[in-house]
Design an enzyme around this catalytic site. Sequence first.
Site, PDB file in Angstrom:
ATOM      1  N   HIS A  76      81.486  56.897 -36.627  1.00 38.87           N
ATOM      2  CA  HIS A  76      80.181  57.535 -36.840  1.00 38.87           C
ATOM      3  C   HIS A  76      80.372  58.914 -37.456  1.00 38.87           C
ATOM      4  CE1 HIS A  76      77.470  55.087 -33.895  1.00 38.87           C
ATOM      5  NE2 HIS A  76      78.168  54.341 -34.723  1.00 38.87           N
ATOM      6  N   TYR A  80      69.986  61.213 -29.752  1.00 41.28           N
ATOM      7  CA  TYR A  80      69.742  61.981 -28.526  1.00 41.28           C
ATOM      8  C   TYR A  80      68.301  62.482 -28.593  1.00 41.28           C
ATOM      9  CZ  TYR A  80      74.841  62.226 -27.787  1.00 41.28           C
ATOM     10  OH  TYR A  80      76.167  61.926 -27.580  1.00 41.28           O
ATOM     11  N   PRO A 106      77.107  63.807 -18.740  1.00 45.40           N
ATOM     12  CA  PRO A 106      77.570  62.955 -19.835  1.00 45.40           C
ATOM     13  C   PRO A 106      77.018  63.299 -21.225  1.00 45.40           C
ATOM     14  CG  PRO A 106      75.958  61.803 -18.495  1.00 45.40           C
ATOM     15  CD  PRO A 106      76.239  63.091 -17.788  1.00 45.40           C
ATOM     16  N   LYS A 152      81.966  64.122 -23.050  1.00 46.57           N
ATOM     17  CA  LYS A 152      83.263  64.780 -22.893  1.00 46.57           C
ATOM     18  C   LYS A 152      84.152  64.218 -21.785  1.00 46.57           C
ATOM     19  CE  LYS A 152      83.126  67.838 -26.063  1.00 46.57           C
ATOM     20  NZ  LYS A 152      83.476  66.980 -27.172  1.00 46.57           N
ATOM     21  N   TYR A 183      81.266  68.966 -30.302  1.00 43.71           N
ATOM     22  CA  TYR A 183      81.094  67.525 -30.044  1.00 43.71           C
ATOM     23  C   TYR A 183      82.365  66.762 -30.359  1.00 43.71           C
ATOM     24  CZ  TYR A 183      78.499  63.091 -29.799  1.00 43.71           C
ATOM     25  OH  TYR A 183      78.046  61.842 -29.454  1.00 43.71           O
TER      26      TYR A 183
HETATM   27  C1  PHB Z   1      77.699  56.047 -24.154  1.00 44.01           C
HETATM   28  O1  PHB Z   1      77.607  55.302 -25.121  1.00 44.01           O
HETATM   29  O2  PHB Z   1      77.925  55.610 -23.016  1.00 44.01           O
HETATM   30  C2  PHB Z   1      77.493  57.498 -24.343  1.00 44.01           C
HETATM   31  C3  PHB Z   1      77.409  58.001 -25.628  1.00 44.01           C
HETATM   32  C4  PHB Z   1      77.210  59.361 -25.820  1.00 44.01           C
HETATM   33  C5  PHB Z   1      77.077  60.201 -24.745  1.00 44.01           C
HETATM   34  C6  PHB Z   1      77.173  59.708 -23.445  1.00 44.01           C
HETATM   35  C7  PHB Z   1      77.387  58.339 -23.248  1.00 44.01           C
HETATM   36  O3  PHB Z   1      76.852  61.519 -24.955  1.00 44.01           O
END
Ligand code: PHB
Length: 393
Positions: free
Chosen positions: A72, A200, A292, A296, A383
């Site tokens: 990505h 997000y 989450p 990280k 990130y």
């Molecule tokens: C996930 O796909 O589980 C996931 C992806 C991004 C995040 C947290 C969890 O920031």
Amino acid sequence: MRTQVVIIGAGPAGLLLSRLLWREGIDHVVLERRSRAYVESRIRAGVLEPGTVDLLMAAGVADRMHREALTHDGFHLVFDGRYAHIDLKELAGSPVTVYGQTEITQDLIAACLGTDTKLVFEAEGVTPCDFAGANPRVTYAKGGQTHEILCDFIAGCDGFHGVCRASVPPGAMTLYERVLPFGWLGMLTETPPVEDELIYVRHERGFALCSMRSKTRSRYYLQVPDSDSAEAWSDERFWEELRRRIPGSAADRLITGPALEKSIAPLRSFVAEPMRFGRLFLAGDAAHIVPPTGAKGLNLAAADAGAMAQGLAAYYGSSDGAPLETYSETRLRHVWRAERFSWWFTSMTHRFEGDAFARRLQQAEFDAVASSRAFRTALAENYIGVFRNGSPS
Ligand code: PHB
Ligand code: APR
């Protein structure tokens, strides 16, 4: 029985450490409380920083990841319907790799079982002993028989609720913790992702995240009160709530289907300092937890394993104890950087009940990110965990 290192816990931290030690010819045993099937089926994170990919390559477990993972170049941030695209590749110089922790765990276990590594599942009553001195031991039971392993070092890779940190004398570590009053309800489905990249979403009804595991498997999350239970959420209720939080264009495209898994994870920030007591070294969730949002947790666990393996390789390979001596200090600089970022990203994107000031601050943060390349660069660098203009610590 005697070995050089006993690794307690066969999550990503313990298994990756095992593979890295094996490559260095360092003798070790891995003790895991759960069954292989349980460990291999746990659904967890899915976004890998370039540094984590490098470590998996160094550990010799990257073949399937290279074949199946998605790359990505960026992700979307949506704030009350307004989009900001974070172009990771352009801003920070590298994409991220999307590959489930479940797959990584399976790859690591398969690699361990393909060698002479002693990996014990369903080890009961694992107890680290005498690690304040020069001769640590670990005891455990399996199939009604008790065992004792003498070793030089113990690697505590046993997660947040493990026995290692709990065995350190009270007061020897300082614990820093913040628990948030909400959790993430996650749902895994065999449906194509709503978008090519992650989304997000900050929304009045609460945070939402559209993630994925492959082109045919999606992972969605909803912010829910910490009092909520996964059983209270039917698949239909989940989809309906997700549709309300994500932008209309995405909601129109959303393909729904039955849940393969649904669970709630609490949101917590936690650090234990130092990450070492005597000959016991902590790695991963045993030493720190991040909310989450910044993706990280797994990356920090992998970096801990990499640093510990390096320290042990220097100790055994060239009688250089310095990297092990500085393990905690070095790792904590990185850990706190990730704690800061995860906290910031969480604060900016989640709903904080009844806090109008927080709401306006979130708007100001989003405006800064949307309008300033410098802000977007800082977000992108944090990130992916790569800092082109020098790491902040
Ligand atoms: C996930 O796909 O589980 C996931 C992806 C991004 C995040 C947290 C969890 O920031
Ligand atoms: N004895 C032996 N094993 C134990 C014990 C014990 N007393 N207690 C816990 N364990 C095992 C758990 O069963 C688990 O398999 O230790 C392992 C710890 O694994 P994780 O919890 O996955 O922790 P870690 O390897 O540090 O990985 C961190 O996982 O939780 C996610 O977001 C987190 O992605 C991050 C990663």
